[in-house]
Design a protein around this motif. Structure first.
Motif, PDB file in Angstrom:
ATOM      1  N   ILE A 118       0.856  -1.188   0.000  1.00  0.00           N
ATOM      2  CA  ILE A 118       0.000   0.000   0.000  1.00  0.00           C
ATOM      3  C   ILE A 118       0.893   1.240   0.000  1.00  0.00           C
ATOM      4  N   PRO A 119       0.715   2.158  -0.944  1.00  0.00           N
ATOM      5  CA  PRO A 119       1.599   3.330  -0.996  1.00  0.00           C
ATOM      6  C   PRO A 119       1.320   4.294   0.162  1.00  0.00           C
ATOM      7  N   SER A 120       2.380   4.879   0.678  1.00  0.00           N
ATOM      8  CA  SER A 120       2.239   5.798   1.816  1.00  0.00           C
ATOM      9  C   SER A 120       1.520   7.085   1.442  1.00  0.00           C
ATOM     10  N   THR A 121       1.389   7.344   0.149  1.00  0.00           N
ATOM     11  CA  THR A 121       0.720   8.581  -0.290  1.00  0.00           C
ATOM     12  C   THR A 121      -0.748   8.619   0.116  1.00  0.00           C
ATOM     13  N   VAL A 122      -1.331   7.476   0.492  1.00  0.00           N
ATOM     14  CA  VAL A 122      -2.741   7.505   0.903  1.00  0.00           C
ATOM     15  C   VAL A 122      -2.937   8.339   2.167  1.00  0.00           C
ATOM     16  N   THR A 123      -1.864   8.586   2.906  1.00  0.00           N
ATOM     17  CA  THR A 123      -1.996   9.387   4.127  1.00  0.00           C
ATOM     18  C   THR A 123      -2.326  10.842   3.824  1.00  0.00           C
ATOM     19  N   LYS A 124      -2.174  11.256   2.559  1.00  0.00           N
ATOM     20  CA  LYS A 124      -2.540  12.627   2.184  1.00  0.00           C
ATOM     21  C   LYS A 124      -4.043  12.804   2.025  1.00  0.00           C
ATOM     22  N   LEU A 125      -4.781  11.704   2.035  1.00  0.00           N
ATOM     23  CA  LEU A 125      -6.229  11.750   1.788  1.00  0.00           C
ATOM     24  C   LEU A 125      -6.965  12.025   3.101  1.00  0.00           C
ATOM     25  N   VAL A 126      -6.966  13.269   3.493  1.00  0.00           N
ATOM     26  CA  VAL A 126      -7.492  13.641   4.808  1.00  0.00           C
ATOM     27  C   VAL A 126      -9.012  13.520   4.904  1.00  0.00           C
ATOM     28  N   HIS A 127      -9.698  13.423   3.766  1.00  0.00           N
ATOM     29  CA  HIS A 127     -11.155  13.285   3.775  1.00  0.00           C
ATOM     30  C   HIS A 127     -11.597  11.837   3.603  1.00  0.00           C
ATOM     31  N   LEU A 128     -10.651  10.899   3.510  1.00  0.00           N
ATOM     32  CA  LEU A 128     -10.979   9.508   3.213  1.00  0.00           C
ATOM     33  C   LEU A 128     -11.680   8.854   4.402  1.00  0.00           C
ATOM     34  N   THR A 129     -12.885   8.342   4.158  1.00  0.00           N
ATOM     35  CA  THR A 129     -13.630   7.640   5.201  1.00  0.00           C
ATOM     36  C   THR A 129     -13.749   6.144   4.929  1.00  0.00           C
ATOM     37  N   PHE A 130     -13.613   5.737   3.667  1.00  0.00           N
ATOM     38  CA  PHE A 130     -13.850   4.354   3.270  1.00  0.00           C
ATOM     39  C   PHE A 130     -12.664   3.866   2.446  1.00  0.00           C
ATOM     40  N   LEU A 131     -11.938   2.853   2.943  1.00  0.00           N
ATOM     41  CA  LEU A 131     -10.792   2.291   2.238  1.00  0.00           C
ATOM     42  C   LEU A 131     -10.949   0.782   2.154  1.00  0.00           C
ATOM     43  N   ARG A 132     -11.213   0.282   0.955  1.00  0.00           N
ATOM     44  CA  ARG A 132     -11.354  -1.154   0.743  1.00  0.00           C
ATOM     45  C   ARG A 132     -10.361  -1.605  -0.317  1.00  0.00           C
ATOM     46  N   LEU A 133      -9.408  -2.447   0.098  1.00  0.00           N
ATOM     47  CA  LEU A 133      -8.379  -2.984  -0.791  1.00  0.00           C
ATOM     48  C   LEU A 133      -8.387  -4.507  -0.671  1.00  0.00           C
ATOM     49  N   SER A 134      -9.529  -5.124  -0.877  1.00  0.00           N
ATOM     50  CA  SER A 134      -9.723  -6.545  -0.587  1.00  0.00           C
ATOM     51  C   SER A 134      -9.750  -7.406  -1.843  1.00  0.00           C
ATOM     52  N   TRP A 135      -9.511  -8.709  -1.626  1.00  0.00           N
ATOM     53  CA  TRP A 135      -9.554  -9.704  -2.705  1.00  0.00           C
ATOM     54  C   TRP A 135      -8.566  -9.363  -3.825  1.00  0.00           C
ATOM     55  N   ASN A 136      -7.359  -9.025  -3.439  1.00  0.00           N
ATOM     56  CA  ASN A 136      -6.287  -8.758  -4.402  1.00  0.00           C
ATOM     57  C   ASN A 136      -5.112  -9.669  -4.064  1.00  0.00           C
ATOM     58  N   HIS A 137      -3.921  -9.278  -4.473  1.00  0.00           N
ATOM     59  CA  HIS A 137      -2.705 -10.017  -4.129  1.00  0.00           C
ATOM     60  C   HIS A 137      -1.697  -9.068  -3.476  1.00  0.00           C
ATOM     61  N   LEU A 138      -2.197  -8.157  -2.680  1.00  0.00           N
ATOM     62  CA  LEU A 138      -1.318  -7.214  -1.994  1.00  0.00           C
ATOM     63  C   LEU A 138      -0.509  -7.949  -0.935  1.00  0.00           C
ATOM     64  N   SER A 139       0.690  -7.444  -0.653  1.00  0.00           N
ATOM     65  CA  SER A 139       1.587  -8.134   0.264  1.00  0.00           C
ATOM     66  C   SER A 139       2.349  -7.121   1.109  1.00  0.00           C
ATOM     67  N   GLY A 140       3.312  -7.641   1.876  1.00  0.00           N
ATOM     68  CA  GLY A 140       4.059  -6.778   2.783  1.00  0.00           C
ATOM     69  C   GLY A 140       3.311  -6.616   4.088  1.00  0.00           C
ATOM     70  N   PRO A 141       3.802  -5.774   4.967  1.00  0.00           N
ATOM     71  CA  PRO A 141       3.132  -5.562   6.259  1.00  0.00           C
ATOM     72  C   PRO A 141       1.895  -4.688   6.119  1.00  0.00           C
ATOM     73  N   VAL A 142       0.980  -4.832   7.064  1.00  0.00           N
ATOM     74  CA  VAL A 142      -0.114  -3.860   7.174  1.00  0.00           C
ATOM     75  C   VAL A 142       0.512  -2.561   7.655  1.00  0.00           C
ATOM     76  N   PRO A 143       0.429  -1.486   6.874  1.00  0.00           N
ATOM     77  CA  PRO A 143       1.189  -0.272   7.211  1.00  0.00           C
ATOM     78  C   PRO A 143       0.658   0.434   8.463  1.00  0.00           C
TER      79      PRO A 143
END
Length: 340
Positions: A118-143
């Motif tokens: 997950i890119p760290s740039t999502v932290t710039k989304l100060v109005h974000l209320t809903f984040l769904r990144l499911s059923w993919n092949h994402l990896s690495g740690p939960v940030p």
């Protein structure tokens, strides 16, 4: 009478014509066009995803508010939702998503080959209320940086390949209503800090099933009143879990199945709000409390434990088949064979 009727019809027609002419012209009703900055960012996202056919409607010659998979604010024309769902898309989540400053909903779901972190740039989304990144092949740690998106009410990272431990900082999300980390490869303990989730009026529903979590449930969970559901099933959790229950709890769905929990079920008090209880495949002992007959249970399973004694008669308990009770030490009575 005929002349009077004709006069009334004519008057009505004239009134309707005047009403139509008084309405604003279509130009005044038109929605504002897509913001030019947002449009450039969206085209960058499309390019970073290798211009997939799924985003064929993203034509630079067309107002981007008319494109598929996004939504614009009706007053400002700024992009407020980006929902890319069920497509043949390869690549990683483009960092450019963080350059849509008014985004409220972000969803990348069921994409055939979406990989990476997950890119760290999502932290710039100060109005974000809903984040769904499911059923993919994402990896690495939960940030841990996801805790910086303070407006989040819904976070879903389920059905991916995330590894490592759960970041304790997620408990710092003050508005969170649901946390889905299930169906990953997470290890380690449930953070003690999760007992501090009660910032607002409700505790978030927590889904941690189908991971490789170990250790005990934090005692701080006992002070939480989950609003709807807690699912810790299919991990390697151990120890006591009885403190999750209580007469005054509002939780309706509890799934602790396929773990290593050990506690005396006969001493546990249950709320009448409980309608779903799955405790199968643990090391729970004691007997079934009579209070179970007072519950409006829709699902119930205590199989593969170490329970004994007669199954209480009444309520919904006899509506479940023997598979909800079998493979215990010495449970008996309907729907199991009669006690000797």
């Amino acid at each position: 009478m005929k002349n009077s009727s004709s006069y009334s019809s004519a008057a009505l027609l004239a009134f309707l014509c005047l009403l139509f002419l008084s309405l604003p012209s279509p130009s005044f009703c038109a929605h504002p066009k897509c913001n030019s900055h947002d449009k450039k960012v969206l085209l960058k996202i499309k390019a970073d995803l290798n211009n997939p056919y799924h985003l064929a409607s993203w034509d630079p010659k067309v107002d981007c508010c008319e494109w598929y998979a996004l939504e614009c604010d009706r007053n400002t024309g700024r992009v407020i939702a980006l929902t890319i769902f069920a497509g043949n898309i390869s690549g990683q989540i483009p960092p450019a998503v963080g350059d849509l400053p008014y985004l409220q909903n972000l969803e990348f779901r069921k994409l055939t080959n979406l990989t990476g972190e997950i890119p760290s740039t999502v932290t710039k989304l100060v109005h974000l209320t809903f984040l769904r990144l499911s059923w993919n092949h994402l990896s690495g740690p939960v940030p841990s940086f996801l805790s910086q998106i303070k407006a989040l009410t819904f976070l879903d990272l389920s059905f991916n390949n995330f590894t490592g431990s759960i970041p304790p900082s997620l408990s710092e999300l003050p508005n969170l209503l649901a946390l889905h980390l299930d169906r990953n490869r997470l290890t380690g303990n449930i953070p003690e800090s999760f007992g501090n989730f009660a910032f607002g009026n409700s505790v978030p529903d927590i889904y941690l099933s189908h991971n490789m979590l170990t250790g005990t449930i934090p005692r701080s969970f006992g002070g939480l009143n989950f609003s709807l559901r807690i699912d810790l099933s299919r991990n390697k959790l151990e120890g006591d879990a009885s403190f999750l229950f209580g007469k005054n709890k509002t939780v309706q769905f509890v799934d602790l199945s396929r773990n290593l929990f050990v506690f005396d079920l006969s001493k546990v008090e249950f709320s009448e709000n409980l309608i779903y209880l799955d405790l199968n495949h643990n090391k729970i002992f004691g007997s079934l409390p009579q209070s179970f007959t007072n519950l409006g249970l829709q699902f119930f399973n205590v199989s593969y434990n170490r329970l004994c004694g007669q199954i209480p008669q009444g309520g919904k308990l006899q509506s479940f088949d023997l598979y909800s009770y079998f493979h215990n030490r010495c449970l008996c009575g309907a729907p199991l064979p009669a006690c000797k």
